[in-house]
Design a protein around this motif. Structure first.
Motif, mmCIF file in Angstrom:
data_model
loop_
_atom_site.group_PDB
_atom_site.id
_atom_site.type_symbol
_atom_site.label_atom_id
_atom_site.label_comp_id
_atom_site.label_asym_id
_atom_site.label_seq_id
_atom_site.Cartn_x
_atom_site.Cartn_y
_atom_site.Cartn_z
ATOM 1 N N LEU A 288 1.073 -1.197 -0.027
ATOM 2 C CA LEU A 288 0.083 0.029 -0.029
ATOM 3 C C LEU A 288 1.102 1.169 -0.007
ATOM 4 O O LEU A 288 1.102 1.809 1.042
ATOM 5 C CB LEU A 288 -0.840 0.072 1.396
ATOM 6 N N MET A 289 1.233 1.611 -1.150
ATOM 7 C CA MET A 289 2.304 2.387 -1.263
ATOM 8 C C MET A 289 2.106 3.448 -2.519
ATOM 9 O O MET A 289 2.998 4.102 -3.140
ATOM 10 C CB MET A 289 3.829 2.094 -1.289
ATOM 11 N N GLY B 62 -2.010 8.068 -2.085
ATOM 12 C CA GLY B 62 -2.923 8.319 -0.771
ATOM 13 C C GLY B 62 -1.817 7.848 0.637
ATOM 14 O O GLY B 62 -0.940 7.301 0.544
ATOM 15 N N THR C 200 3.067 4.481 5.525
ATOM 16 C CA THR C 200 2.681 5.732 6.219
ATOM 17 C C THR C 200 3.733 6.723 6.294
ATOM 18 O O THR C 200 4.741 6.495 6.593
ATOM 19 C CB THR C 200 1.801 5.461 7.471
ATOM 20 N N SER D 259 7.656 6.170 6.472
ATOM 21 C CA SER D 259 8.394 7.039 5.444
ATOM 22 C C SER D 259 9.131 8.026 6.640
ATOM 23 O O SER D 259 8.475 9.097 7.045
ATOM 24 C CB SER D 259 7.433 7.944 4.656
ATOM 25 N N HIS E 177 12.775 9.778 6.105
ATOM 26 C CA HIS E 177 13.420 10.518 5.286
ATOM 27 C C HIS E 177 14.139 11.477 6.009
ATOM 28 O O HIS E 177 14.735 12.370 5.183
ATOM 29 C CB HIS E 177 12.212 11.258 4.429
ATOM 30 N N PRO F 148 16.223 6.448 -3.971
ATOM 31 C CA PRO F 148 16.639 7.759 -4.654
ATOM 32 C C PRO F 148 15.253 8.467 -5.389
ATOM 33 O O PRO F 148 14.488 7.687 -5.561
ATOM 34 C CB PRO F 148 17.395 7.284 -5.966
ATOM 35 N N LEU F 149 15.532 9.672 -4.699
ATOM 36 C CA LEU F 149 14.218 10.571 -5.534
ATOM 37 C C LEU F 149 13.950 10.361 -6.936
ATOM 38 O O LEU F 149 14.768 10.544 -7.611
ATOM 39 C CB LEU F 149 14.613 12.046 -5.023
ATOM 40 N N VAL G 257 10.182 15.140 -9.530
ATOM 41 C CA VAL G 257 8.865 15.495 -9.812
ATOM 42 C C VAL G 257 9.196 17.017 -10.063
ATOM 43 O O VAL G 257 9.628 17.919 -9.231
ATOM 44 C CB VAL G 257 7.711 15.328 -8.722
ATOM 45 N N ALA H 234 6.728 6.338 -10.329
ATOM 46 C CA ALA H 234 6.748 7.209 -8.897
ATOM 47 C C ALA H 234 5.424 7.434 -8.809
ATOM 48 O O ALA H 234 4.581 8.001 -9.374
ATOM 49 C CB ALA H 234 7.985 8.272 -8.881
HETATM 50 N N1 SAH Z 1 1.386 7.822 2.185
HETATM 51 C C1 SAH Z 1 2.284 6.937 2.278
HETATM 52 C C2 SAH Z 1 2.478 5.872 1.189
HETATM 53 C C3 SAH Z 1 2.561 6.487 -0.330
HETATM 54 S S1 SAH Z 1 4.201 6.995 -1.024
HETATM 55 C C4 SAH Z 1 3.618 7.341 2.930
HETATM 56 O O1 SAH Z 1 3.683 8.498 2.864
HETATM 57 O O2 SAH Z 1 4.446 6.470 3.288
HETATM 58 C C5 SAH Z 1 5.250 5.684 -0.677
HETATM 59 C C6 SAH Z 1 6.757 6.173 -0.493
HETATM 60 O O3 SAH Z 1 7.326 6.708 -1.726
HETATM 61 C C7 SAH Z 1 6.916 7.066 0.672
HETATM 62 O O4 SAH Z 1 7.994 6.879 1.436
HETATM 63 C C8 SAH Z 1 6.935 8.360 -0.255
HETATM 64 O O5 SAH Z 1 7.616 9.261 0.759
HETATM 65 C C9 SAH Z 1 7.910 8.127 -1.255
HETATM 66 N N2 SAH Z 1 7.777 9.052 -2.452
HETATM 67 C C10 SAH Z 1 6.756 9.914 -2.892
HETATM 68 N N3 SAH Z 1 7.178 10.475 -3.801
HETATM 69 C C11 SAH Z 1 8.293 10.305 -4.167
HETATM 70 C C12 SAH Z 1 9.151 10.618 -5.091
HETATM 71 N N4 SAH Z 1 8.990 11.555 -6.177
HETATM 72 N N5 SAH Z 1 10.601 10.197 -5.086
HETATM 73 C C13 SAH Z 1 11.039 9.134 -4.075
HETATM 74 N N6 SAH Z 1 10.143 8.640 -3.211
HETATM 75 C C14 SAH Z 1 8.850 9.243 -3.011
#
Ligand code: SAH
Length: 350
Positions: A155-156, A159, A192, A214, A216, A291-292, A295, A335
């Protein structure tokens, strides 16, 4: 507000009660439950009488999403689906073929209101929560389209699952029912951004899902800069809830750490993260480095290609368990929220 009963959101017990309420035997409820979990349409439920099928068609709703578009990565390992819900909203799910099996990443809401600064899913806010049927429906739709059995679920997607708590917990119970999809909850991860009361509550549900948090950042000031939720729940409280989750469920908690150039990717960050987890979690944690995925609208940059491995090496040298998430399907906007976002940017002409 929904008027007609949404049967795919019913547990088996609820479907039995429903069957009785319309003058049928309880076992009809079990039959319908098992048909619905496989995505069988009412007209094809041929072991039911025609009169019953017509009644279901007329009086209930079958919220099965349909595939709007799909994109396959060049290596053929990743399939990204954009699915249309019955009110015309859309969500994404991503199917990934690994050597250990097939995993599916699903969405829990249409949009998101958590506001993480680097994430595409939250740019336009939250539209609505998904019903259990619409989470199950993503598994059914992707499974039927690809012909693959889903071995692992995360569930990632779009949302925040713990911001849609009741629907998500009900979804997990229906998912686990052996007469339905029957997926073992040890094969499910719930991610989450760190809603502390939700984590505490989930710890008491008796659902052995893997909790992914998450994180970070290891410092509250850095975390607050990239994740608004950190203003509400500081790291101390968050990690205490994670520890509680481990103590109650025996499941090791996984921490996601998205590496963002110049924000949280230094040597000092790696060391600080180890210290924090050692102190608060003991051995009960795993770090998943991501790795990011850049966006455009967010202004943040991805770290250098080798940065994640370097960061991981520091964690491991300190005895912290860590892996780097393989970037799968970057060429299909895999992503979080990117595909839905690109559709919004096109003005929803589909
Ligand atoms: N809302 C939940 C699940 C969704 S996102 C949460 O925040 O965990 C799943 C993971 O991807 C999260 O760790 C989120 O911070 C990360 N994420 C979101 N956008 C991202 C991006 N552009 N690059 C890398 N990781 C990202």
């Amino acid at each position: 507000m929904m008027e007609k009963p949404d049967l795919l959101s019913f547990t088996r017990e609820q479907l039995r009660d429903y069957a009785v309420s319309i003058g049928e035997k309880p076992y009809r409820g079990d039959q319908i439950f098992s048909f619905l979990s496989r995505g069988v349409r009412y007209e094809d439920m041929t072991s039911l009488s025609l009169a019953l099928r017509e009644k279901l068609e007329a009086e209930t709703e079958f919220r099965l999403p349909t595939v709007l578009t799909k994109k396959r990565s060049r290596d053929g390992l990743t399939e990204k689906y954009l699915l249309s819900l019955i009110d015309g909203e859309c969500v994404e799910c991503v199917l990934m073929r690994h050597d250990y099996g097939t995993s599916l990443c699903i969405s829990s809401q249409v949009g998101c209101r958590m506001g993480c600064r680097f994430c595409a899913s939250t740019l336009a806010g939250k539209v609505r929560d998904l019903y259990p049927s619409e989470m199950l429906g993503q598994i059914i739709a992707a499974g039927n389209d690809s012909g693959e059995r889903i071995d692992k679920l995360v569930l990632m997607g779009i949302g925040e699952p713990l911001d849609n708590y009741d629907n998500v917990v009900k979804f997990l119970r229906i998912l686990n029912d052996k007469d339905g999809i029957g997926l073992g909850l040890r094969n499910v991860s719930l991610s989450t951004c760190g809603i502390v009361p939700g984590i505490e509550k989930l710890a008491g549900e008796g659902l052995p899902v893997t909790l992914s948090v998450s994180l970070h950042a290891y410092r509250d000031d850095v975390r607050r800069k990239i994740m608004p939720i950190a203003k509400k729940y500081p790291l101390d409280e968050l990690l205490a809830a994670c520890r509680l989750y481990f103590d109650r469920t025996g499941r090791r908690v996984s921490f996601e750490y998205t590496l963002i150039a110049g924000e949280n990717d230094s040597r000092e960050d790696a060391k600080g993260l180890c210290r924090l987890l050692r102190e608060k979690m003991g051995v009960a944690s795993h770090v998943n480095l991501i790795p990011l995925n850049r966006v455009e609208e967010t202004g943040f940059s991805a770290p250098a290609p080798e940065a994640a491995e370097r960061f991981a090496a520091i964690l491991r040298s300190e005895g912290q368990n860590a892996t780097v998430r393989r970037s799968m399907g970057a060429d299909v906007d895999a992503a979080c929220g990117q595909l839905r976002r690109s559709l919004q940017n096109k003005g929803k002409e589909l």
